[in-house]
Design a protein around this motif. Structure first.
Motif, PDB file in Angstrom:
ATOM      1  N   GLY A   1       0.816  -1.210   0.000  1.00  0.00           N
ATOM      2  CA  GLY A   1       0.000   0.000   0.000  1.00  0.00           C
ATOM      3  C   GLY A   1       0.849   1.259   0.000  1.00  0.00           C
ATOM      4  O   GLY A   1       1.708   1.447   0.845  1.00  0.00           O
ATOM      5  N   ILE A   2       0.611   2.100  -0.948  1.00  0.00           N
ATOM      6  CA  ILE A   2       1.345   3.363  -1.068  1.00  0.00           C
ATOM      7  C   ILE A   2       0.338   4.502  -1.148  1.00  0.00           C
ATOM      8  O   ILE A   2      -0.585   4.473  -1.959  1.00  0.00           O
ATOM      9  CB  ILE A   2       2.241   3.389  -2.334  1.00  0.00           C
ATOM     10  CG1 ILE A   2       3.262   2.248  -2.301  1.00  0.00           C
ATOM     11  CG2 ILE A   2       2.919   4.742  -2.493  1.00  0.00           C
ATOM     12  CD1 ILE A   2       4.294   2.349  -1.200  1.00  0.00           C
ATOM     13  N   LEU A   3       0.511   5.512  -0.289  1.00  0.00           N
ATOM     14  CA  LEU A   3      -0.266   6.743  -0.366  1.00  0.00           C
ATOM     15  C   LEU A   3       0.551   7.727  -1.200  1.00  0.00           C
ATOM     16  O   LEU A   3       1.691   8.036  -0.861  1.00  0.00           O
ATOM     17  CB  LEU A   3      -0.503   7.322   1.032  1.00  0.00           C
ATOM     18  CG  LEU A   3      -1.068   8.740   1.096  1.00  0.00           C
ATOM     19  CD1 LEU A   3      -2.468   8.798   0.494  1.00  0.00           C
ATOM     20  CD2 LEU A   3      -1.093   9.242   2.528  1.00  0.00           C
ATOM     21  N   ASN A   4      -0.013   8.177  -2.291  1.00  0.00           N
ATOM     22  CA  ASN A   4       0.660   9.160  -3.138  1.00  0.00           C
ATOM     23  C   ASN A   4       0.152  10.551  -2.794  1.00  0.00           C
ATOM     24  O   ASN A   4      -1.049  10.777  -2.716  1.00  0.00           O
ATOM     25  CB  ASN A   4       0.390   8.886  -4.620  1.00  0.00           C
ATOM     26  CG  ASN A   4       1.062   7.620  -5.077  1.00  0.00           C
ATOM     27  OD1 ASN A   4       2.250   7.445  -4.885  1.00  0.00           O
ATOM     28  ND2 ASN A   4       0.284   6.721  -5.652  1.00  0.00           N
ATOM     29  N   ILE A   5       1.072  11.483  -2.597  1.00  0.00           N
ATOM     30  CA  ILE A   5       0.739  12.875  -2.330  1.00  0.00           C
ATOM     31  C   ILE A   5       1.349  13.690  -3.458  1.00  0.00           C
ATOM     32  O   ILE A   5       2.536  13.559  -3.748  1.00  0.00           O
ATOM     33  CB  ILE A   5       1.300  13.327  -0.967  1.00  0.00           C
ATOM     34  CG1 ILE A   5       0.721  12.423   0.133  1.00  0.00           C
ATOM     35  CG2 ILE A   5       0.978  14.786  -0.710  1.00  0.00           C
ATOM     36  CD1 ILE A   5       1.455  12.509   1.422  1.00  0.00           C
ATOM     37  N   THR A   6       0.521  14.490  -4.111  1.00  0.00           N
ATOM     38  CA  THR A   6       1.014  15.248  -5.253  1.00  0.00           C
ATOM     39  C   THR A   6       0.753  16.738  -5.074  1.00  0.00           C
ATOM     40  O   THR A   6      -0.187  17.142  -4.402  1.00  0.00           O
ATOM     41  CB  THR A   6       0.341  14.783  -6.564  1.00  0.00           C
ATOM     42  OG1 THR A   6      -1.067  14.972  -6.436  1.00  0.00           O
ATOM     43  CG2 THR A   6       0.639  13.337  -6.857  1.00  0.00           C
ATOM     44  N   GLY A   7       1.601  17.523  -5.688  1.00  0.00           N
ATOM     45  CA  GLY A   7       1.453  18.971  -5.689  1.00  0.00           C
ATOM     46  C   GLY A   7       2.101  19.518  -6.947  1.00  0.00           C
ATOM     47  O   GLY A   7       2.466  18.763  -7.843  1.00  0.00           O
ATOM     48  N   SER A   8       2.262  20.799  -7.003  1.00  0.00           N
ATOM     49  CA  SER A   8       2.926  21.423  -8.135  1.00  0.00           C
ATOM     50  C   SER A   8       4.315  20.817  -8.291  1.00  0.00           C
ATOM     51  O   SER A   8       5.007  20.573  -7.305  1.00  0.00           O
ATOM     52  CB  SER A   8       3.017  22.934  -7.890  1.00  0.00           C
ATOM     53  OG  SER A   8       3.698  23.561  -8.933  1.00  0.00           O
ATOM     54  N   ASN A   9       4.755  20.570  -9.529  1.00  0.00           N
ATOM     55  CA  ASN A   9       6.003  19.834  -9.746  1.00  0.00           C
ATOM     56  C   ASN A   9       7.254  20.583  -9.316  1.00  0.00           C
ATOM     57  O   ASN A   9       8.334  20.028  -9.311  1.00  0.00           O
ATOM     58  CB  ASN A   9       6.128  19.367 -11.193  1.00  0.00           C
ATOM     59  CG  ASN A   9       6.283  20.510 -12.163  1.00  0.00           C
ATOM     60  OD1 ASN A   9       6.310  21.672 -11.766  1.00  0.00           O
ATOM     61  ND2 ASN A   9       6.366  20.202 -13.433  1.00  0.00           N
TER      62      ASN A   9
END
Length: 182
Positions: A108-116
């Motif tokens: 299980g992986i939680l991905n957190i994304t934002g501006s690159n």
């Protein structure tokens, strides 16, 4: 008899507040003298285009700034000097939490994304556990394979740094188990 030089003037137009990473445009209006125009911001020289514009792409770090503009004298006119101030403030980052998906192997992986272009230290709180993560180029991954199937409230705290203020947001993540394929 002596002929005195006429006076010159230079004015500076700049927004009073910018955010970190926001481009800055400073407009200069030199009057009378045709001498060169030089500009420093907090003592650092900046290129002046066509005697009228200073552009700082990508902005400046958070802080208070003083612009000094100098219009040099020429054969008929005196020089002139002007200063102006502006401020650069930290921004609030835009990041979000994506759903968590588990496989039977519990990877299980939680991905957190934002501006690159965002990099920061994070604290991810899920099921009462605080997990440290590092956001690099707008992405962070947190292993949460120890959690059982279910729906969880996830709180992400973006720790303050030189560009951004501390920010916390909450999202819901769902953990599912898919059938194992051999």
């Amino acid at each position: 008899f002596a002929v005195n030089k006429n006076t010159s003037n230079i004015t500076i137009a700049v927004e009073p507040v910018y955010k970190v990473r926001q481009g800055i445009v400073i407009t200069l209006d030199p009057k009378n003298s045709t001498g060169p125009v030089t500009v420093t911001i907090n003592g650092e020289s900046h290129e002046v285009v066509d005697r009228t514009t200073v552009t700082i792409n990508g902005g400046l770090p958070a802080g208070d700034y003083i612009i000094n503009a100098v219009l040099a004298e020429n054969e008929n006119y005196t020089g002139a000097f002007e200063n102006e101030t502006f401020k650069v403030i930290k921004d609030i980052p835009a990041i979000s939490a994506e759903d968590i998906n588990f496989t039977v192997t519990h990877e299980g992986i939680l991905n957190i994304t934002g501006s690159n272009d965002i990099a920061a230290d994070l604290i991810v709180t899920i099921y009462g556990n605080n997990i440290s993560a590092v956001l690099i180029n707008g992405n962070a991954r947190v292993n949460v394979s120890y959690l059982p199937v279910g729906t969880y409230q996830v709180t992400v705290t973006y720790l303050e740094n030189d560009k951004y203020n501390k920010t916390t947001f909450t999202n819901v993540a769902t953990i599912t188990v898919k059938d194992k394929t051999d």
